[in-house]
Design an enzyme around this catalytic site. Structure first.
Site, PDB file in Angstrom:
ATOM      1  N   ASN A   9       0.848  -1.310  -0.030  1.00 23.27           N
ATOM      2  CA  ASN A   9       0.154   0.069   0.040  1.00 23.27           C
ATOM      3  C   ASN A   9       1.023   1.347  -0.076  1.00 23.27           C
ATOM      4  OD1 ASN A   9      -1.735   2.139   0.452  1.00 23.27           O
ATOM      5  ND2 ASN A   9      -2.245   1.421   2.635  1.00 23.27           N
ATOM      6  N   LYS A  11       0.116   4.271  -0.422  1.00 23.43           N
ATOM      7  CA  LYS A  11      -0.300   5.410   0.395  1.00 23.43           C
ATOM      8  C   LYS A  11      -0.386   6.572  -0.670  1.00 23.43           C
ATOM      9  CE  LYS A  11       0.104   3.513   4.657  1.00 23.43           C
ATOM     10  NZ  LYS A  11      -0.285   3.589   6.147  1.00 23.43           N
ATOM     11  N   HIS A  94      -9.816   1.233   4.306  1.00 25.83           N
ATOM     12  CA  HIS A  94      -8.457   1.445   5.066  1.00 25.83           C
ATOM     13  C   HIS A  94      -8.737   2.442   6.206  1.00 25.83           C
ATOM     14  CE1 HIS A  94      -4.377   2.779   5.865  1.00 25.83           C
ATOM     15  NE2 HIS A  94      -3.895   1.428   5.495  1.00 25.83           N
ATOM     16  N   GLU A  96      -7.152   4.827   7.259  1.00 26.26           N
ATOM     17  CA  GLU A  96      -6.956   6.512   6.958  1.00 26.26           C
ATOM     18  C   GLU A  96      -8.073   6.991   6.121  1.00 26.26           C
ATOM     19  OE1 GLU A  96      -3.140   5.769   5.303  1.00 26.26           O
ATOM     20  OE2 GLU A  96      -2.436   5.228   7.208  1.00 26.26           O
ATOM     21  N   GLU A 166      -5.644  -4.541  10.203  1.00 28.79           N
ATOM     22  CA  GLU A 166      -4.778  -3.451  10.452  1.00 28.79           C
ATOM     23  C   GLU A 166      -5.102  -2.654  11.773  1.00 28.79           C
ATOM     24  OE1 GLU A 166      -2.579  -2.600   6.604  1.00 28.79           O
ATOM     25  OE2 GLU A 166      -4.288  -1.166   6.743  1.00 28.79           O
ATOM     26  N   GLY A 172       2.089   2.414  10.891  1.00 31.68           N
ATOM     27  CA  GLY A 172       2.999   3.704  10.543  1.00 31.68           C
ATOM     28  C   GLY A 172       3.818   4.168  12.017  1.00 31.68           C
ATOM     29  N   SER A 211       3.144  -1.732  10.510  1.00 32.94           N
ATOM     30  CA  SER A 211       4.470  -1.678  10.623  1.00 32.94           C
ATOM     31  C   SER A 211       5.240  -3.190  10.569  1.00 32.94           C
ATOM     32  CB  SER A 211       4.759  -1.321  12.381  1.00 32.94           C
ATOM     33  OG  SER A 211       4.355   0.052  12.600  1.00 32.94           O
TER      34      SER A 211
HETATM   35  P1  PGA Z   1       2.817   0.697   7.643  1.00 30.10           P
HETATM   36  O1  PGA Z   1       1.033   0.733   7.073  1.00 30.10           O
HETATM   37  O2  PGA Z   1       2.994  -0.779   6.976  1.00 30.10           O
HETATM   38  O3  PGA Z   1       3.256   1.780   7.288  1.00 30.10           O
HETATM   39  O4  PGA Z   1       2.354   0.575   9.257  1.00 30.10           O
HETATM   40  C1  PGA Z   1       0.288  -0.248   6.551  1.00 30.10           C
HETATM   41  C2  PGA Z   1      -0.840   0.194   6.115  1.00 30.10           C
HETATM   42  O5  PGA Z   1      -1.369   1.119   6.334  1.00 30.10           O
HETATM   43  O6  PGA Z   1      -1.571  -0.427   5.070  1.00 30.10           O
END
Ligand code: PGA
Length: 249
Positions: A9, A11, A94, A96, A166, A172, A211
């Protein structure tokens, strides 16, 4: 044993140049022991599909409109448009999107339905916030998020679909959930699907995201109900992403 899937992903990161170099590195490494899915920002979908599609790497969007038919929805992108640019998959819900764009469980479920109607395979993202975990609400939050899709789309919708767990507090932050925490939630999700259809529950691939990096991937992927990972930050550097792919055996 069925192949794990490692999904990237990106983003809102990247550029056409980055898309080209990342895809070129992934295709050159040819990680055939796992399935690979790349979800770039929409403007780079066609480039990624052209570079990776031929190599059997899946391509997906990160979001879509709940509207199926073309219409006056400025700024929105339909499932059909994503498919037209080479996507076969799309992330839905997601965290976000849920938190910065106020996407409710019901809206996410309508997007899941729109993805299926447009010929895409949706990847439903679910996960609790830190306060919800601390309040002992994790299972209830996940049950509502998965339940909304089951209510609107039915268990058959998961025939080809995937669910990515997630936890919001792990995304993140550098603090991945522990393998035990991940396994608990994945087993819980599978049991929720099992109540509807045991065969589909077994088939549905459950990814963990939050992460994931080369150092923790193998242990996370070794959990019995973990079928792969959804990788954010570590998917932006080819060598990091490929090391995670290598851990998905
Ligand atoms: P990350 O994000 O691996 O940077 O924690 C995962 C995601 O948001 O899909």
């Amino acid at each position: 044993m069925r192949k794990k899937i490692v999904a990237a992903n990106w983003k809102m990161y990247g550029s056409r140049a980055m898309a080209k170099s990342l895809c070129t590195a992934i295709v050159a490494a040819n990680p055939t022991h796992c399935d690979v899915l790349i979800c770039p920002p929409d403007p780079y979908l066609s480039d990624v599909a052209d570079l990776c599609g031929v190599a059997g790497v899946g391509v997906g969007g990160q979001n879509l409109s709940e509207h199926i038919e073309p219409g006056a929805y400025t700024g929105e992108v339909s499932a059909a448009m994503l498919a037209d640019c080479g996507a076969h998959w799309v992330l839905v819900g997601h965290s976000e999107r849920r938190h910065y764009h106020a996407e409710s469980n019901e809206l996410v479920a309508r997007k899941f339905a729109a993805a299926l109607a447009g010929g895409l395979t949706p990847v439903l993202c679910v996960g609790e916030k830190l306060a919800q975990r601390q309040a002992g609400e994790t299972d209830a939050v996940i049950a509502d998020q998965v339940g909304a899709v089951l209510d609107i789309c039915g268990i058959g919708a998961f025939e080809a679909g995937m669910i990515a767990y997630e936890p919001v507090w792990a995304i993140g932050t550098g603090h991945a959930a522990t393998p035990q925490q991940v396994q608990h939630v994945h087993a819980f999700i599978r049991s929720q699907l099992e109540k509807e259809d045991a065969r589909i529950a077994r088939l549905t691939r459950l990814l963990y995201g939050g992460s994931v990096k080369a150092a923790n991937a193998a242990e996370l992927f070794a959990q019995p109900d973990v079928d792969g990972g959804l990788i954010g930050g570590a998917s932006l550097v080819a060598s990091d992403f490929l090391e995670i792919c290598a851990a998905a055996r």
